[in-house]
Design a protein around this motif. Structure first.
Motif, PDB file in Angstrom:
ATOM      1  N   ALA A 113     -38.378  14.215 -25.580  1.00 46.55           N
ATOM      2  CA  ALA A 113     -39.069  13.158 -24.846  1.00 46.55           C
ATOM      3  C   ALA A 113     -39.478  12.012 -25.763  1.00 46.55           C
ATOM      4  O   ALA A 113     -39.723  10.906 -25.302  1.00 46.55           O
ATOM      5  CB  ALA A 113     -40.309  13.709 -24.148  1.00 46.55           C
ATOM      6  N   ARG A 114     -39.523  12.270 -27.072  1.00 45.64           N
ATOM      7  CA  ARG A 114     -39.860  11.170 -27.974  1.00 45.64           C
ATOM      8  C   ARG A 114     -38.790  10.082 -27.937  1.00 45.64           C
ATOM      9  O   ARG A 114     -39.065   8.930 -28.239  1.00 45.64           O
ATOM     10  CB  ARG A 114     -40.000  11.670 -29.404  1.00 45.64           C
ATOM     11  N   GLY A 115     -37.585  10.502 -27.588  1.00 48.46           N
ATOM     12  CA  GLY A 115     -36.457   9.562 -27.600  1.00 48.46           C
ATOM     13  C   GLY A 115     -36.716   8.318 -26.792  1.00 48.46           C
ATOM     14  O   GLY A 115     -36.463   7.199 -27.238  1.00 48.46           O
ATOM     15  N   ASP A 151     -39.457   6.268 -28.811  1.00 49.65           N
ATOM     16  CA  ASP A 151     -39.377   6.006 -30.250  1.00 49.65           C
ATOM     17  C   ASP A 151     -39.416   4.514 -30.517  1.00 49.65           C
ATOM     18  O   ASP A 151     -38.678   3.753 -29.929  1.00 49.65           O
ATOM     19  CB  ASP A 151     -38.093   6.595 -30.816  1.00 49.65           C
ATOM     20  N   THR A 152     -40.288   4.097 -31.404  1.00 51.22           N
ATOM     21  CA  THR A 152     -40.568   2.665 -31.424  1.00 51.22           C
ATOM     22  C   THR A 152     -40.973   2.157 -32.789  1.00 51.22           C
ATOM     23  O   THR A 152     -40.401   2.549 -33.795  1.00 51.22           O
ATOM     24  CB  THR A 152     -41.607   2.349 -30.319  1.00 51.22           C
ATOM     25  N   LEU A 169     -47.172   1.920 -33.394  1.00 50.69           N
ATOM     26  CA  LEU A 169     -47.762   1.077 -32.343  1.00 50.69           C
ATOM     27  C   LEU A 169     -47.663   1.886 -31.066  1.00 50.69           C
ATOM     28  O   LEU A 169     -46.575   2.274 -30.660  1.00 50.69           O
ATOM     29  CB  LEU A 169     -46.997  -0.246 -32.217  1.00 50.69           C
ATOM     30  N   ARG A 170     -48.776   2.189 -30.451  1.00 51.65           N
ATOM     31  CA  ARG A 170     -48.767   3.173 -29.369  1.00 51.65           C
ATOM     32  C   ARG A 170     -47.797   2.764 -28.260  1.00 51.65           C
ATOM     33  O   ARG A 170     -47.681   1.593 -27.911  1.00 51.65           O
ATOM     34  CB  ARG A 170     -50.167   3.388 -28.802  1.00 51.65           C
ATOM     35  N   THR A 171     -47.112   3.770 -27.737  1.00 51.98           N
ATOM     36  CA  THR A 171     -46.070   3.507 -26.751  1.00 51.98           C
ATOM     37  C   THR A 171     -46.601   3.645 -25.334  1.00 51.98           C
ATOM     38  O   THR A 171     -45.907   3.342 -24.383  1.00 51.98           O
ATOM     39  CB  THR A 171     -44.927   4.509 -26.935  1.00 51.98           C
ATOM     40  N   HIS A 172     -47.814   4.147 -25.213  1.00 54.51           N
ATOM     41  CA  HIS A 172     -48.451   4.286 -23.907  1.00 54.51           C
ATOM     42  C   HIS A 172     -49.958   4.423 -24.127  1.00 54.51           C
ATOM     43  O   HIS A 172     -50.404   4.525 -25.283  1.00 54.51           O
ATOM     44  CB  HIS A 172     -47.894   5.484 -23.113  1.00 54.51           C
ATOM     45  N   THR A 173     -50.725   4.383 -23.054  1.00 54.88           N
ATOM     46  CA  THR A 173     -52.174   4.540 -23.205  1.00 54.88           C
ATOM     47  C   THR A 173     -52.587   6.013 -23.167  1.00 54.88           C
ATOM     48  O   THR A 173     -53.768   6.333 -23.329  1.00 54.88           O
ATOM     49  CB  THR A 173     -52.939   3.746 -22.123  1.00 54.88           C
TER      50      THR A 173
END
Ligand code: DAH
Length: 372
Positions: free
Chosen positions: A181-183, A186-187, A200-204
């Motif tokens: 699920a990281r795929g 991934d950022t 940098l957070r990918t969601h809250t």
């Protein structure tokens, strides 16, 4: 010309000189008035029937006929100048009183600059304040509206950092290293600490973890904020956007509580007659998981291109907090259960304003921004 009256004839030159003093004293008194009410009294005293100005004027009839217009005009000019003075002073006092009232009542920080300016310069304090330039951005307006809705349901508003640890963004949310699920997330990793440890957070959703780490249940909170994805911006995607997260942890929380909460939010935000539905889905941090749809905002459920003729538009993800997530933060899943949800704020702003291209939200084009 003879003067038949018994009073001695006043001296024109002395009257004109006296008028200068009358004007000067009048100005000083008007300037000294500290409130709009006080100014009203002073104006009466300086310009009214019993004023020195009126007394000077009443000497007119005692003057030689050819001198009368001279004094008459001089009195009139002084009167006009004092009237202008009184009007200016009143506008200044009214503005100052308005500013003081606003300051007493307001918590809106956008007013601080103008108020500080009014305090810093005496000139600004005596002039009416111009309307404040600028206003909140559309995304902020929608975010605050969402906060209001949830605060109305008894939720707290929480915030977390945008530079987030791998632990909060992924691992504690049941996404260990190499989890597939990281795929999709991934950022952007930051060059801080151990390589790959700050992102940098990918969601809250990491704010869920921070909330549970710092407070014991019961927890009812929403967490709005900016998030980052490795997406190429287009009309419906941004690489930098906003989400709002919801988290509830309490005893005996069920999927029914989740569905009811989403429905309450939907009708509060979109209006009566707008509904929500859950569809089974998967997220690593919820079990079971769902995606939630709301009545299509374009066609109100009739079916149109926006909703692919289904009458529903997908808004976000949700589910029951996975027991592994509770365990990661030391909350006993036997005693406590919870639900969580998350969705994009920019999407809502887009829906609300019928905005064709989301990138306008980041363009900083004043012609766009000032419309809301
Ligand atoms: N964090 C998910 C995302 O960005 C959205 C989400 C799904 C949040 C399910 C939740 C949840 O809290 O329970 O795609």
């Amino acid at each position: 010309v003879t003067n038949s009256e018994s009073s001695p004839q006043p001296d024109l030159a002395a009257l004109l000189e006296g008028l200068v003093a009358v004007e000067e004293a009048g100005r000083a008194r008007l300037a000294g008035a500290q409130t709009v009410d006080a100014l009203r009294l002073v104006t009466q005293e300086v310009l009214g029937k019993r004023s020195e100005l009126a007394a000077t004027n009443s000497q007119l009839r005692l003057l030689a006929v050819e001198d009368r217009p001279v004094l008459g005009q001089a009195v009139q000019q002084v009167r006009e100048r004092l009237e202008v003075e009184a009007d200016t002073r009143r506008a200044g006092l009214e503005a100052a009183e308005r500013a003081a009232r606003d300051r007493a009542e307001a918590m809106d920080l956008t007013e601080a600059a103008a108020l500080a300016a009014a305090e810093a310069t005496p000139l600004a304090a005596t002039l009416p304040l111009p309307p404040l330039p600028g206003h909140r951005h559309l995304v902020t307006i929608v975010r605050e509206e969402l906060e209001d809705i949830f605060v109305g349901m008894g939720y707290q508003v929480a915030e977390g950092p945008e530079a987030e640890t791998d632990w909060h963004n992924f691992e504690a949310l049941n996404m260990p290293p190499n989890h597939p699920a990281r795929g999709m997330f991934d950022t952007f990793y930051l060059n801080l600490g151990q390589p790959g440890s700050v992102v940098l957070r990918t969601h809250t959703s990491p704010v869920q973890i921070r909330l549970m780490e710092t407070s014991a249940p019961p927890i009812y909170a929403v967490a709005p904020g900016r998030v980052y994805r490795r997406d190429t911006p287009d009309a419906r995607h941004l690489a930098e956007f906003h989400q709002i997260e919801g988290l509830v942890v309490d005893r005996r929380i069920s999927m029914g509580d989740l569905a009811g909460t989403i429905e309450a939010f939907t009708s509060a935000f979109f209006g009566p007659g707008r509904h929500s539905r859950l569809r089974p889905s998967f997220f690593p941090f919820t079990e079971p998981s769902a995606e939630f749809d709301v009545t299509c905002w374009v066609c109100a459920g009739e079916g149109c291109r926006t909703c692919s003729h289904s009458g529903w538009v997908e808004l976000g993800g949700c589910g029951m907090v996975d027991p592994n997530v509770l365990q990661a933060v030391g909350i006993d899943p036997e005693q406590w259960s919870g639900f969580a949800f998350g969705f994009g704020i920019d999407r809502l702003a887009q829906a609300r304003t019928d905005l064709s291209d989301m990138r306008a939200l980041l363009d900083n084009d004043i012609r766009f921004i000032s419309q809301f």
